[in-house]
Design a protein around this motif. Structure first.
Motif, PDB file in Angstrom:
ATOM      1  N   GLY A 263       0.816  -1.207   0.000  1.00 58.76           N
ATOM      2  CA  GLY A 263       0.000   0.000   0.000  1.00 58.76           C
ATOM      3  C   GLY A 263       0.851   1.259   0.000  1.00 58.76           C
ATOM      4  N   LYS A 264       1.912   1.272   0.811  1.00 58.39           N
ATOM      5  CA  LYS A 264       2.819   2.423   0.836  1.00 58.39           C
ATOM      6  C   LYS A 264       3.484   2.619  -0.524  1.00 58.39           C
ATOM      7  N   ALA A 265       3.918   1.501  -1.122  1.00 55.98           N
ATOM      8  CA  ALA A 265       4.575   1.587  -2.420  1.00 55.98           C
ATOM      9  C   ALA A 265       3.605   2.053  -3.508  1.00 55.98           C
ATOM     10  N   MET A 266       2.330   1.665  -3.390  1.00 53.31           N
ATOM     11  CA  MET A 266       1.330   2.131  -4.355  1.00 53.31           C
ATOM     12  C   MET A 266       1.181   3.648  -4.295  1.00 53.31           C
ATOM     13  N   GLU A 267       1.153   4.196  -3.070  1.00 50.72           N
ATOM     14  CA  GLU A 267       1.040   5.642  -2.924  1.00 50.72           C
ATOM     15  C   GLU A 267       2.270   6.351  -3.466  1.00 50.72           C
ATOM     16  N   GLN A 268       3.449   5.781  -3.234  1.00 53.07           N
ATOM     17  CA  GLN A 268       4.679   6.348  -3.779  1.00 53.07           C
ATOM     18  C   GLN A 268       4.624   6.353  -5.307  1.00 53.07           C
ATOM     19  N   THR A 269       4.111   5.280  -5.882  1.00 53.05           N
ATOM     20  CA  THR A 269       3.988   5.191  -7.337  1.00 53.05           C
ATOM     21  C   THR A 269       3.004   6.227  -7.864  1.00 53.05           C
ATOM     22  N   ARG A 270       1.901   6.433  -7.142  1.00 55.16           N
ATOM     23  CA  ARG A 270       0.926   7.445  -7.571  1.00 55.16           C
ATOM     24  C   ARG A 270       1.547   8.842  -7.560  1.00 55.16           C
ATOM     25  N   ARG A 271       2.368   9.118  -6.552  1.00 55.11           N
ATOM     26  CA  ARG A 271       3.025  10.429  -6.495  1.00 55.11           C
ATOM     27  C   ARG A 271       3.985  10.598  -7.673  1.00 55.11           C
ATOM     28  N   ARG A 272       4.742   9.544  -7.974  1.00 55.06           N
ATOM     29  CA  ARG A 272       5.660   9.612  -9.115  1.00 55.06           C
ATOM     30  C   ARG A 272       4.894   9.794 -10.419  1.00 55.06           C
ATOM     31  N   LEU A 273       3.782   9.084 -10.558  1.00 59.09           N
ATOM     32  CA  LEU A 273       2.972   9.225 -11.759  1.00 59.09           C
ATOM     33  C   LEU A 273       2.473  10.657 -11.899  1.00 59.09           C
ATOM     34  N   GLY A 274       2.025  11.250 -10.786  1.00 60.09           N
ATOM     35  CA  GLY A 274       1.554  12.633 -10.824  1.00 60.09           C
ATOM     36  C   GLY A 274       2.650  13.586 -11.283  1.00 60.09           C
ATOM     37  N   LYS A 275       3.881  13.360 -10.809  1.00 50.89           N
ATOM     38  CA  LYS A 275       5.009  14.201 -11.225  1.00 50.89           C
ATOM     39  C   LYS A 275       5.314  14.019 -12.706  1.00 50.89           C
ATOM     40  N   TRP A 276       5.234  12.781 -13.189  1.00 48.70           N
ATOM     41  CA  TRP A 276       5.474  12.526 -14.615  1.00 48.70           C
ATOM     42  C   TRP A 276       4.419  13.222 -15.472  1.00 48.70           C
ATOM     43  N   GLN A 277       3.171  13.123 -15.058  1.00 48.99           N
ATOM     44  CA  GLN A 277       2.092  13.753 -15.826  1.00 48.99           C
ATOM     45  C   GLN A 277       2.249  15.270 -15.835  1.00 48.99           C
ATOM     46  N   GLU A 278       2.615  15.835 -14.684  1.00 53.91           N
ATOM     47  CA  GLU A 278       2.817  17.288 -14.597  1.00 53.91           C
ATOM     48  C   GLU A 278       3.993  17.718 -15.469  1.00 53.91           C
ATOM     49  N   ALA A 279       5.077  16.932 -15.444  1.00 55.07           N
ATOM     50  CA  ALA A 279       6.251  17.268 -16.257  1.00 55.07           C
ATOM     51  C   ALA A 279       5.933  17.209 -17.745  1.00 55.07           C
ATOM     52  N   LEU A 280       5.129  16.221 -18.151  1.00 52.65           N
ATOM     53  CA  LEU A 280       4.744  16.136 -19.560  1.00 52.65           C
ATOM     54  C   LEU A 280       3.901  17.325 -19.983  1.00 52.65           C
ATOM     55  N   ASP A 281       2.999  17.744 -19.111  1.00 50.53           N
ATOM     56  CA  ASP A 281       2.132  18.879 -19.427  1.00 50.53           C
ATOM     57  C   ASP A 281       2.929  20.173 -19.587  1.00 50.53           C
ATOM     58  N   LYS A 282       4.072  20.263 -18.913  1.00 49.50           N
ATOM     59  CA  LYS A 282       4.881  21.480 -18.970  1.00 49.50           C
ATOM     60  C   LYS A 282       5.818  21.517 -20.181  1.00 49.50           C
ATOM     61  N   LEU A 283       6.000  20.370 -20.837  1.00 50.59           N
ATOM     62  CA  LEU A 283       6.882  20.360 -22.001  1.00 50.59           C
ATOM     63  C   LEU A 283       6.245  21.147 -23.141  1.00 50.59           C
ATOM     64  N   PRO A 284       7.050  21.844 -23.935  1.00 54.35           N
ATOM     65  CA  PRO A 284       6.499  22.661 -25.029  1.00 54.35           C
ATOM     66  C   PRO A 284       5.956  21.785 -26.161  1.00 54.35           C
ATOM     67  N   ASP A 285       5.082  22.362 -26.966  1.00 53.81           N
ATOM     68  CA  ASP A 285       4.619  21.659 -28.154  1.00 53.81           C
ATOM     69  C   ASP A 285       5.759  21.564 -29.162  1.00 53.81           C
ATOM     70  N   GLY A 286       5.712  20.550 -30.001  1.00 58.48           N
ATOM     71  CA  GLY A 286       6.759  20.376 -30.993  1.00 58.48           C
ATOM     72  C   GLY A 286       7.976  19.693 -30.408  1.00 58.48           C
ATOM     73  N   ALA A 296      13.323  16.767 -16.657  1.00 61.36           N
ATOM     74  CA  ALA A 296      12.011  16.355 -16.188  1.00 61.36           C
ATOM     75  C   ALA A 296      11.960  14.868 -15.872  1.00 61.36           C
ATOM     76  N   PHE A 297      12.728  14.072 -16.631  1.00 58.26           N
ATOM     77  CA  PHE A 297      12.752  12.616 -16.459  1.00 58.26           C
ATOM     78  C   PHE A 297      14.203  12.155 -16.374  1.00 58.26           C
ATOM     79  N   PRO A 298      14.827  12.301 -15.194  1.00 54.72           N
ATOM     80  CA  PRO A 298      16.249  11.967 -15.044  1.00 54.72           C
ATOM     81  C   PRO A 298      16.553  10.536 -15.476  1.00 54.72           C
ATOM     82  N   GLY A 299      17.548  10.408 -16.339  1.00 52.49           N
ATOM     83  CA  GLY A 299      17.991   9.084 -16.753  1.00 52.49           C
ATOM     84  C   GLY A 299      17.195   8.463 -17.870  1.00 52.49           C
TER      85      GLY A 299
END
Length: 437
Positions: A263-286, A296-299
């Motif tokens: 359960g703890k790991a699921m919540e950690q994964t949800r937080r990471r997913l939220g950060k990934w989605q936010e980072a994608l939304d901030k990337l420019p078009d093109g 935004a996505f180290p490594g």
């Protein structure tokens, strides 16, 4: 692989409730393609889930490492033996697939039922190069090895045991029209063990990939996260043995500590997913600069980067969570009893599974979006000097992004699920991971 490709193969139609449908199967032999068509018709006509069960004699065994072994006294083994015994009188002597003592059973569950069990448990994997081919133990390197006719076994004999009851104790019973056999516990247990084996297969693949990644990263924090999750395996394996092999009730409570860690790991994964989605939304078009992408996505531009390690940890926790959900659903079905254990199993599974499906769907969406990105070198296209190293890095990053989309099941329809079960002479079983039929 079957011992005799020309021998007739018995096939049962198993209902999870006492229902009446037209006798579309009849009592004549049919080809695998015809059986698939009739299976679809039965799934459409019947108000309750209907599965088919084939019994093939074996000449060779599969590698058992990927399956779950069950004793002869397990509920699933007893249900299979009872089904064969109770319907033997109505079957032709030529259909005695168990005469050798070793049998490969193959249960196919309709797609609409498989979708209820969970879209993330089994993904479509059509056999390549063989239209409508039968997968796994019935296929070798040269193609389909079984060309036998499938002959329906009528469920006309009076059967011992109740139709309902717990998944551990209920038996099979004859139904009315259509030569159906009511065997909800048999279908329940086969599905539960098959999808549990599938989830553990996914866990093992994730562990292997994470181990390789962490050896390159040397990240102690991620290594500790991996170790805590993999440490849940003993408790899950023990609960699997108790519930599926011995059929006892209420003892999966030993999963408490494992469920808490997952359960703890699921919540950690949800937080990471939220950060990934936010980072994608901030990337420019093109086209996106490689530098902005790696910030935004180290490594993400490396073989063993942190993003890929986080991704494999997410896959690991989802696989563990799905296996736990199956065990909890089996326990609830056993504890509630009644006449509809399969309905109880599906209802319990669906109540907790929605959030897991949403998490996995979110990760799939992120990977799909990343795989479609166009990248450009840092500094833009107007920089005068372009080194060969920059060109290589840009091309490698682009290829790695495209690879993130490989194997994603975006837009794919749920397929029928096949569960293969090897039965030994002593009555013990090995149930292999469920896969698309």
């Amino acid at each position: 692989m079957t011992a005799d490709s020309n021998a007739p193969v018995p096939v049962w139609t198993l209902a999870t409730e006492d229902v009446s449908v037209p006798d579309v199967l009849g009592d004549e032999g049919m080809t695998p393609a015809r059986l698939a068509e009739l299976r679809t018709a039965l799934a459409t006509l019947a108000a309750a889930p209907i599965a088919t069960l084939e019994a093939h004699p074996m000449s060779t065994r599969r590698d058992r490492n990927g399956g779950i072994a069950l004793h002869a006294a397990s509920p699933l083994a007893q249900q299979l033996s009872q089904l064969v015994t109770q319907t033997a009188k109505s079957a032709s002597p030529t259909l005695n697939a168990a005469s050798s003592g070793e049998v490969l059973y193959r249960m196919v569950v309709p797609a609409k039922v498989a979708a209820e069990v969970g879209k993330g448990l089994v993904r479509p994997m059509a056999a390549k190069g063989v239209a409508g081919g039968i997968r796994s133990a019935l296929v070798n390197s040269s193609g389909v090895t079984s060309h036998a006719a499938f002959v329906p076994v009528a469920g006309k004999a009076a059967a011992a045991g109740a139709v309902g009851g717990s998944a551990a104790t209920a038996g099979v019973a004859a139904a009315g029209a259509g030569a159906l056999t009511v065997a909800a516990p048999l279908v329940l247990m086969a599905v539960a063990v098959g999808v549990s084996a599938h989830a553990d297969q996914q866990r093992q693949k994730s562990i292997e990939r994470i181990t390789d990644l962490l050896e390159q990263l040397h990240e102690d924090k991620l290594d500790a996260e991996r170790s805590e999750l993999d440490g849940c395996r003993d408790a899950i394996d023990k609960a699997t043995s108790i519930l599926l092999d011995q059929g006892r009730l209420g003892l999966s409570l030993g999963l408490d500590s494992a469920v808490h860690a997952i359960g703890k790991a699921m919540e950690q994964t949800r937080r990471r997913l939220g950060k990934w989605q936010e980072a994608l939304d901030k990337l420019p078009d093109g086209p996106v600069e490689v530098g902005a992408l790696t910030k935004a996505f180290p490594g993400i531009d490396e073989d063993g980067g942190a993003f890929r390690a986080h991704l494999e940890l997410a896959r690991l926790v989802i696989a563990l969570k799905r296996r736990v959900l199956v065990l909890q659903a089996v326990e609830h079905a056993q504890l509630e009893g009644g006449n509809h254990p399969f309905k109880t199993f599906i209802r319990s599974l669906k109540e907790d599974e929605r959030r897991v499906d949403e998490l996995e769907s979110g990760i799939t969406s992120v990977l799909h979006r990343l795989s479609t990105l166009e990248v450009k070198r840092s500094g833009g296209f107007l920089s005068v000097v372009v080194t060969p190293g920059e060109v290589d890095h840009l091309l490698t990053t682009a290829y790695r992004l495209r690879a993130l989309g490989d194997g994603l099941d975006v837009g794919l329809h749920q397929a029928d699920v096949a569960i293969e079960i090897e039965r030994s002479r002593d009555g013990s079983l090995v149930v292999f991971p469920a896969e698309a039929a």
